[in-house]
Design an enzyme around this catalytic site. Sequence first.
Site, PDB file in Angstrom:
ATOM      1  CB  THR A 282      42.852  25.046   6.700  1.00  0.00           C
ATOM      2  OG1 THR A 282      42.089  24.221   7.602  1.00  0.00           O
ATOM      3  CG2 THR A 282      43.573  26.099   7.524  1.00  0.00           C
ATOM      4  CG  ASN A 283      37.131  27.425   6.115  1.00  0.00           C
ATOM      5  OD1 ASN A 283      37.476  28.598   6.047  1.00  0.00           O
ATOM      6  ND2 ASN A 283      36.462  26.822   5.139  1.00  0.00           N
ATOM      7  CG  ASN A 284      40.969  22.597  11.852  1.00  0.00           C
ATOM      8  OD1 ASN A 284      41.353  23.179  12.867  1.00  0.00           O
ATOM      9  ND2 ASN A 284      40.713  21.300  11.833  1.00  0.00           N
ATOM     10  CG  LEU A 285      39.837  29.209  13.578  1.00  0.00           C
ATOM     11  CD1 LEU A 285      38.999  29.938  14.615  1.00  0.00           C
ATOM     12  CD2 LEU A 285      40.721  30.203  12.833  1.00  0.00           C
TER      13      LEU A 285
ATOM     14  CG  PHE B 208      42.907  19.613  16.538  1.00  0.00           C
ATOM     15  CD1 PHE B 208      42.623  19.121  15.274  1.00  0.00           C
ATOM     16  CD2 PHE B 208      44.113  20.287  16.729  1.00  0.00           C
ATOM     17  CE1 PHE B 208      43.528  19.280  14.231  1.00  0.00           C
ATOM     18  CE2 PHE B 208      45.017  20.459  15.683  1.00  0.00           C
ATOM     19  CZ  PHE B 208      44.718  19.943  14.432  1.00  0.00           C
ATOM     20  N   GLY B 209      41.060  16.630  17.290  1.00  0.00           N
ATOM     21  CA  GLY B 209      40.939  15.385  16.529  1.00  0.00           C
ATOM     22  C   GLY B 209      41.159  14.166  17.420  1.00  0.00           C
TER      23      GLY B 209
ATOM     24  CG  ASP C 111      42.963  15.451   3.628  1.00  0.00           C
ATOM     25  OD1 ASP C 111      42.253  16.035   4.469  1.00  0.00           O
ATOM     26  OD2 ASP C 111      42.625  14.370   3.116  1.00  0.00           O
TER      27      ASP C 111
END
Length: 196
Positions: free
Chosen positions: A8-11, A149-150, A69
């Site tokens: 993932t690139n989502n910190l 988040f999200g 995901d």
Amino acid sequence: MLKIVFATNNLNKLNEIQALMPDSIQVLSLKDINFDDDIEETESTIEGNAVLKAQYIKKHYGYDVFADDSGLEVVTLDNQPGVFSARYAGNHRSDTDNIALLLKNMQGQTNRKARFKTVIALCIGTEVHTFIGIAEGEITQIPKGTNGFGYDPIFKPEGYDQTFAELSASEKNGISHRGKAVKQLVEFLSFGNKKS
């Protein structure tokens, strides 16, 4: 110590996962293996995208790897946004825009039931394993809270009066879709793959 890559690139996701891992498992990020690109999510299901991302890193870098995901499935919207959750309001991936569009599409709806679903795909050795976590809840009328988040500010988990964004990180991790899937992953990495 077991070293494994989280694709993932989502910190935010990386921090959540690292907080859930025992000291015996070291999670490497894509940056740690010098991969800075995005892996295009071209599958039509949450599970398909998780497997695609994990297999890409395994094939090109050789590391044992897992990818996740996740999607928000809203009952009254035919389980949308689902696989398109991150890009619901467009490819620019804005949490604020995604939330605004979802709330707009739910105006006048009395059935607010929804679920968060996470699928983690693990590529270890030559095997692929998947782990699924579900968090049932409902969509609130307005965003509340600043944590997470999200869609966290508009998702109220079953049995709670607060949204995910109003809970502490440890509270959320204890009941969230990702937390449930990671728990299964950790159990497998700690015990499951030693049985074979």
